[in-house]
Design an enzyme around this catalytic site. Structure first.
Site, mmCIF file in Angstrom:
data_model
loop_
_atom_site.group_PDB
_atom_site.id
_atom_site.type_symbol
_atom_site.label_atom_id
_atom_site.label_comp_id
_atom_site.label_asym_id
_atom_site.label_seq_id
_atom_site.Cartn_x
_atom_site.Cartn_y
_atom_site.Cartn_z
ATOM 1 N N GLY A 199 0.890 -1.286 0.043
ATOM 2 C CA GLY A 199 0.189 0.097 -0.001
ATOM 3 C C GLY A 199 0.951 1.396 0.028
ATOM 4 O O GLY A 199 1.919 1.325 -0.298
ATOM 5 N N SER A 200 0.222 2.350 0.605
ATOM 6 C CA SER A 200 0.805 3.575 0.355
ATOM 7 C C SER A 200 1.999 3.869 1.525
ATOM 8 O O SER A 200 2.269 3.031 2.633
ATOM 9 C CB SER A 200 -0.044 4.636 0.731
ATOM 10 O OG SER A 200 -0.631 4.556 2.225
ATOM 11 N N VAL A 201 2.995 4.722 1.410
ATOM 12 C CA VAL A 201 3.997 5.034 2.096
ATOM 13 C C VAL A 201 3.423 5.512 3.635
ATOM 14 O O VAL A 201 3.846 4.883 4.514
ATOM 15 C CB VAL A 201 5.056 6.197 1.641
ATOM 16 C CG1 VAL A 201 6.238 6.444 2.840
ATOM 17 C CG2 VAL A 201 5.938 5.703 0.227
ATOM 18 N N GLY A 203 0.431 4.650 5.024
ATOM 19 C CA GLY A 203 -0.148 3.757 5.658
ATOM 20 C C GLY A 203 0.743 2.672 6.235
ATOM 21 O O GLY A 203 0.750 2.216 7.358
ATOM 22 N N GLY A 204 1.834 2.367 5.127
ATOM 23 C CA GLY A 204 2.806 1.338 5.798
ATOM 24 C C GLY A 204 3.715 1.818 6.761
ATOM 25 O O GLY A 204 4.078 1.041 7.489
ATOM 26 N N GLU A 223 5.514 -3.364 1.141
ATOM 27 C CA GLU A 223 5.930 -2.738 -0.079
ATOM 28 C C GLU A 223 5.150 -1.493 -0.289
ATOM 29 O O GLU A 223 3.994 -1.408 -0.128
ATOM 30 C CB GLU A 223 5.458 -3.626 -1.058
ATOM 31 C CG GLU A 223 5.951 -3.432 -2.650
ATOM 32 C CD GLU A 223 4.697 -4.028 -3.506
ATOM 33 O OE1 GLU A 223 4.657 -3.505 -4.473
ATOM 34 O OE2 GLU A 223 4.825 -5.183 -3.474
ATOM 35 N N CYS A 260 2.259 -0.577 -8.919
ATOM 36 C CA CYS A 260 3.455 -0.371 -8.234
ATOM 37 C C CYS A 260 4.621 -0.224 -8.758
ATOM 38 O O CYS A 260 5.574 0.430 -8.773
ATOM 39 C CB CYS A 260 3.492 -1.123 -6.950
ATOM 40 S SG CYS A 260 3.901 -2.985 -7.453
#
Length: 469
Positions: A199-201, A203-204, A223, A260
């Site tokens: 997912g997103s930077v 959220g991750g 990722e 991605c």
């Protein structure tokens, strides 16, 4: 704690407790391989209604979704093969040797499953990186029960796929939770031993921080964001500008630009026809709908922010309620003045094309951050060894004369990279070694033969690849 919060906590606790109980019951590699094959068969058999539901929830084309089911089925069967082959265990048997200093005892080492793992699913791949996606397949192959946090972009599809999984797997080997609060509780639950995320930077990173700040920190394999730089040499542009321009447009607009591995930053030599080729190809590139309204808003704002810095904005067909394919052309001076403005990932059908003059490229590459991929388009007889060496420092996969969208499943595949593309650059989320994330070593010293796993016993009774000395 409110009633809703209490229910979330109870749901997460029940799923993790069931997974923990399942993890305590030994399984064989053949059992797990059989489960993976059965999951593949069940998903394949349920293809038509699942694809229809996925189309309804994500707006992705049915042909694309049907192909993604095929990929997901292949992933499950691939990991069944990985498990049966057994080399992933890294088994080593060393005989005692009293002549060494210090003396060596009988030592035997292999990898064993970590225990229950959490999987956070992706929005843009509702099958291949979702409920029964690569993280789930590799974790089950490793011998780790899975608790999946469903993505809100396709909730009903997640529930239907989860029901399919529960019908195949033994009790406790698969659980599903939903909602942001459940996702937070899951990564913090003491019964979870590792987590995988796509997912997103933003959220991750939030989940990564929770994972490593626990009283007992756990591995978090995220990722996140990737710009996937492409370098087009002057020789390549001279030889085949039209083909490169058409290929670039097809790649960054594929499935609404929601990959991605989308090429988000392209270095092209000025004055050699690449821009004209891109402009021509864009004329036939249709607008597309993003997965969610929030993603559509993020695309629009991301393009607007970058457009104010661009020398030229090239666009494809426009349509109300859809995202317009866009190429932001940037001069070398503008890129060097503020490279960070163009290095952040923008989800959707947009890419940045940086014009470079002779002697400019080397300095521009200094600004690159790690990515999942990097690509070189070169002339037929051109030596790009020095350029390749530069790009291997920032990419997990280096491609030549192609495009990074599309990640093959295989033993040699690596789908990873340094931050911000992933949180653990030594691991991959695609390919055979994705299983390594869910395993930890155990060494046996002078162990009674009956205690040893079959994979470490004398004579190698299961015939797995292993090192012996």
């Amino acid at each position: 704690m409110s009633g809703a919060e209490a229910q979330v906590a109870a749901d997460v606790d029940a799923a993790v407790a069931a997974a923990a109980r399942a993890a305590r019951i030994p399984t064989t590699r053949e059992q797990r391989a059989g489960w993976l094959d059965a999951l593949a068969d069940a998903l394949d058999a349920g293809r038509e209604p699942l694809v229809a539901l996925a189309h309804e929830e994500t707006h992705l084309a049915t042909a694309r979704l049907d192909g993604e089911v095929t990929r997901t089925v292949s992933q499950l069967r691939f990991f069944a093969g990985v498990v049966r082959e057994g080399g992933y265990l890294e088994a080593v048997v060393e005989a005692p040797d009293a002549t060494l200093v210090p003396p060596r005892p009988d030592l035997r080492r292999m990898l064993r499953p970590l225990g229950p793992v959490a999987v956070y699913t992706a929005s843009n791949f509702p099958f291949a990186f979702s409920v029964l996606g690569n993280d789930t397949a590799s974790a089950l192959a490793a011998g780790c029960p899975v608790v999946v946090k469903a993505h809100p972009g396709h909730p009903e599809l997640s529930r239907r796929t989860a029901a399919l999984a529960r019908a195949v797997l033994p009790v406790g080997w698969f659980g599903l939770v939903e909602g942001m609060d459940a996702g937070v509780a899951l990564v913090q639950h003491p019964g979870i031993r590792a987590a995988g995320f796509t997912g997103s930077v933003r959220g991750g990173r939030a989940l990564f921080d929770l994972a490593v700040s626990r009283p007992d920190p756990i591995p978090f394999y995220g990722e996140l964001g990737s710009i996937n730089p492409v370098v087009i040499t002057s020789a390549a542009a001279t030889e085949r500008a039209a083909a490169i321009g058409a290929g670039l447009v097809a790649s960054f607009t594929r499935d609404a630009g929601q990959y991605c591995t989308k090429p988000g930053l392209v270095f092209a030599p000025q004055g050699l026809g690449i821009e004209d080729a891109v402009r021509d190809a864009l004329a036939d590139a249709p607008a597309s709908r993003q997965l969610t309204p929030a993603m559509a808003d993020g695309f629009a704002s991301g393009v607007a922010e970058r457009a104010s810095l661009a020398a030229e904005v090239l666009t494809g067909a426009a349509s109300d309620g859809e995202s317009t394919p866009t190429v932001l052309v940037v001069d070398g001076a503008a890129f060097r003045a503020d490279p960070d403005a163009f290095l952040a990932e923008c989800f959707g059908p947009v890419t940045v094309l940086v014009r470079y003059a002779e002697g400019e490229l080397d300095g521009m590459l200094d600004a690159l951050e790690p990515s999942l991929t990097a690509t070189i388009h070169r002339g037929g007889d051109e030596d790009v060894s020095a350029l390749a060496e530069r790009l291997t420092a920032v990419a997990g996969r280096l491609l030549f004369d192609g495009w990074p969208t599309g990640v093959a499943i295989g033993w040699a595949q690596h789908h990873g990279g340094g931050w911000p593309s992933t949180t653990a650059s030594v691991h991959t989320s695609v390919g055979a070694t994705a299983i390594r994330r869910w395993l930890t070593p155990i060494a046996y010293q002078d162990a009674p033969h009956a205690v040893l796993p079959p994979e470490l016993r004398d004579g190698n009774p299961l015939g797995i690849p292993r090192r012996e000395s």
